[in-house]
Each structure stands twice: as structure tokens, then as C-alpha cells.
Design an enzyme around this catalytic site. Structure first.
Site, mmCIF file in Angstrom:
data_model
loop_
_atom_site.group_PDB
_atom_site.id
_atom_site.type_symbol
_atom_site.label_atom_id
_atom_site.label_comp_id
_atom_site.label_asym_id
_atom_site.label_seq_id
_atom_site.Cartn_x
_atom_site.Cartn_y
_atom_site.Cartn_z
ATOM 1 N N ARG A 175 0.848 -1.181 0.000
ATOM 2 C CA ARG A 175 0.000 0.000 0.000
ATOM 3 C C ARG A 175 0.892 1.241 0.000
ATOM 4 O O ARG A 175 2.026 1.200 0.478
ATOM 5 C CB ARG A 175 -0.915 -0.017 1.226
ATOM 6 C CG ARG A 175 -1.829 -1.251 1.269
ATOM 7 C CD ARG A 175 -2.412 -1.482 2.644
ATOM 8 N NE ARG A 175 -3.180 -2.727 2.685
ATOM 9 C CZ ARG A 175 -2.668 -3.942 2.908
ATOM 10 N NH1 ARG A 175 -1.346 -4.068 3.116
ATOM 11 N NH2 ARG A 175 -3.425 -5.007 2.937
ATOM 12 N N TRP A 319 -3.092 -9.954 1.740
ATOM 13 C CA TRP A 319 -4.525 -9.962 2.022
ATOM 14 C C TRP A 319 -4.838 -11.091 2.989
ATOM 15 O O TRP A 319 -4.299 -12.197 2.866
ATOM 16 C CB TRP A 319 -5.331 -10.161 0.730
ATOM 17 C CG TRP A 319 -5.382 -8.946 -0.135
ATOM 18 C CD1 TRP A 319 -6.083 -7.809 0.093
ATOM 19 C CD2 TRP A 319 -4.697 -8.748 -1.384
ATOM 20 N NE1 TRP A 319 -5.884 -6.914 -0.933
ATOM 21 C CE2 TRP A 319 -5.041 -7.459 -1.851
ATOM 22 C CE3 TRP A 319 -3.842 -9.534 -2.160
ATOM 23 C CZ2 TRP A 319 -4.550 -6.949 -3.042
ATOM 24 C CZ3 TRP A 319 -3.356 -9.016 -3.335
ATOM 25 C CH2 TRP A 319 -3.711 -7.735 -3.780
#
Length: 348
Positions: A175, A319
Site C-alpha cells: 500500500r 490480504w
């Protein structure tokens, strides 16, 4: 006092609340705030934002702000829906209000069947009316290759920085906030010169062992070029990515990372350089060009197209839930699904 939030009478609380005195409630809330570092900065910002919106609603509708009753929470969620908020946003508000109640030692009003039915109704209504979860425009390997041809060897230091950043964003699937925290000292190298990044923590991985990310030879080269021409190579405590002054020099910084708007602007400049002339399909006023999440989406889709498994892609993108990843790759090779494959073979 006039501006004090209205509180539900603890001595006459509904069955959904645990028995707790006003002083105990205050003590637990103060402890919750003191331990805010247990949450990511983004989660804490979202919580405060939700509390501000909820407080304004209770003031305008003469309802107690905290604790909330199931009936008040239902009405608040329905108000959010009527105000045009996406069903996912409504669910997020409900979850964060539940977090506040639990950390105050109270049973969340969200556990009530009344609220559960309300959320189901809001979600069903959204699906039937055609609402779809938004998705960042994917920044794919083909885009990175084209951009590489435009910016590699550029005399503009900013373009060299942006290219190195986009290589890392795509290569690591990190990110943007996680990329911004990387420092020069987080770099080590393999015997053949490729770069290894020691990522201290991510949104979903918070452990002392951290996370190791390896760069491809091409991405290692672009990052190395940026480190050398910027002078960062001699500054181990500096952040990997820093502002570039208009006189074409790097403003080396070890105090604070680049801001989210500055990082989002890197994707915007890339879009202006090689993005399509026609903007992406309008989606809730968002996602009309590349944004901070675009490299994660594009890399995940590219891996899926190349046949990598869901667990492999989840590991690369850190994830925790397959559902999150499946939203990113839901349109990738849909025509090659198991049932399609089964029927195609059956008709031969």
C-alpha cells in the site's frame, strides 16, 4: 453543558447494554484512546470521522450520542443510506460504532436483530438498484513498461523518483502508506545485486519478524538509479522517497514520509503521461484515473491472468481474506471459469 454529547442514562439502560457505571464508562473510553496505537492510523481516522458524523446526526435529531440504542442506530444507518452513502460505507459506520461500544465495555447495539435486519435490507436494496463496489483503475505491467520507456534516463529528477516508486508499488503490491515508510536502511542486496526490502509492518501484518519483499532485477535497477542520482544512497536514515525541489534536487528527509496526496499525485502524473485520452468509466465520482491502489489492483489482476493461485496472490498482497482479493480479480478471465470449461468440453 450545551456542547456536551448527550449520553444514554446508564442507570436506566436497555437490555443490550452491560451493567456499567458512568465513571467506569469514562475510564474505559479513556483507556481506549490511550491505546489508539493498537489500531492503524487510517482506522483511527475513520473512527473519528464516523463519530463526528454520528454526533452531528444525534444533535440534529435530538438523540443520545452514546451509548446508542438499536433503534437509534437503525435510524442513523437508514439516514446514511438516504443520504446516498454506499452500502459498504454504511456497514463500515456500523462496524466502527460497534468497536467503540465494545471497547467501552458495552454490548454493541449492532448485535440487535433490528440492526442486523436493517443492514441486510440496505445491502439488498443497494444490490437490486444496481450498486457495485468501486474499484481502482488497474495499473498493469504493460503500463509500467510504457512508462519506463518514457521516464527512464529522464533529466527530470522527479520523473526518476516517480518511476522508481511505481516500480516498487507494482513489484511489492504494498500500500502507498507502507511504501512511504520505507527507509534507505531497509535495503539489502542479493549476490546478483537485486534489492531486498525489509518492510517493518503492513496494515495486515504487525509482527516483530516484519515482511521481506524482493525486487526484480529491472525494479532493482530503477530504484538504484534513483538512490544514486538523488544522493540518498549515502543517507541510511532517510526515507526512500522524498520531495524534489523545482531546481531538480532531492530534498532528503528523515523526519516524515511523503504525504498521501503527494503519493497519489505520482499516479496522477503517470496517468497524464501515458493514460488513455478518454477517462475511465465514471464510478461514484472516483476511479477516473490511476490512484494509490491502482498498482495493487493491476498486479493482482496480472498475476491472476498468468495463472497464479489465489493463495499465492494473497501472500504477495498481504490480504487476509480471499473475498477482498476476489473483488479485485472478479473480471479477470471470467470466460474461463470452471463451468464454462466443463460445458465447452462437453460440446466437443
Amino acid at each position: 453543558m450545551k456542547n456536551q454529547p448527550k449520553m444514554t442514562d446508564i442507570n436506566h439502560q436497555a437490555p443490550f447494554l452491560l451493567s456499567v457505571s458512568a465513571s467506569e464508562l469514562r475510564e474505559k473510553l479513556e483507556a481506549f484512546v490511550a491505546d489508539k496505537d493498537a489500531f492503524s492510523p487510517n482506522t483511527w481516522r475513520q473512527l473519528l470521522s464516523v463519530m463526528r458524523i454520528c454526533y452531528r446526526w444525534t444533535e440534529e435529531n435530538d438523540r443520545p450520542f452514546f451509548p446508542m440504542s438499536p433503534a437509534d442506530l437503525r435510524d442513523y444507518l437508514l439516514w446514511l443510506q438516504a443520504s446516498g452513502r454506499a452500502s459498504s460505507t454504511v456497514a463500515s459506520h456500523a462496524a466502527l460504532i460497534a468497536t467503540l461500544h465494545r471497547n467501552a465495555g458495552l454490548v454493541s447495539p449492532g448485535t440487535s436483530p433490528l440492526v442486523f435486519r436493517t443492514l441486510k435490507k440496505i445491502n439488498r436494496s443497494a444490490v437490486v438498484s444496481g450498486e457495485r463496489t468501486g474499484q481502482a483503475v488497474p495499473f498493469r505491467l504493460s503500463d509500467l513498461t510504457r512508462l519506463d520507456a518514457c521516464w527512464a534516463g529522464s533529466d527530470r529528477l522527479q520523473q526518476r523518483r516517480n518511476l522508481a516508486f511505481l516500480h516498487l508499488a507494482y513489484n511489492t503490491l504494498l500500500r502507498v502508506s507502507e511504501l512511504a515508510r520505507l527507509r534507505v536502511s531497509d535495503i539489502s542486496r542479493t549476490e546478483d545485486g537485486r534489492i531486498i526490502l525489509d518492510v517493518a509492518w503492513t496494515k495486515t501484518i504487525v509482527q516483530t519478524g516484519g515482511l521481506i519483499k524482493a525486487l526484480s532485477s529491472h525494479s532493482s535497477q530503477r530504484l538504484t538509479e534513483w538512490l544514486n542520482i538523488s544522493g540518498l544512497v549515502a543517507e541510511p536514515d532517510a526515507y526512500l522517497f522524498c520531495p524534489v525541489h523545482r531546481n531538480n534536487t532531492a530534498m532528503i528527509n528523515s523526519v516524515r514520509p511523503l504525504t498521501l496526496p503527494a503519493l497519489e499525485n505520482i499516479f496522477l502524473q503517470a496517468w497524464r503521461e501515458i493514460g488513455p485520452v478518454v477517462a475511465a468509466k465514471h464510478n461514484k465520482g472516483r476511479y477516473q484515473g490511476w490512484s494509490g491502489h491502482s498498482a495493487r489492483v493491476g498486479a493482482a489482476q496480472d498475476m491472476a491472468r498468468q495463472g497464479y493461485s489465489v493463495p499465492q496472490i494473497m501472500q504477495e498482497g498481504t490480504w487476509k481474506k480471499p473475498e477482498t482479493l476476489m473483488r479485485y480479480i472478479r473480471n479477470v478471465d471470467a470466460h474461463q471459469g470452471a463451468m464454462v470449461n466443463f460445458m465447452e468440453k462437453g460440446f466437443h
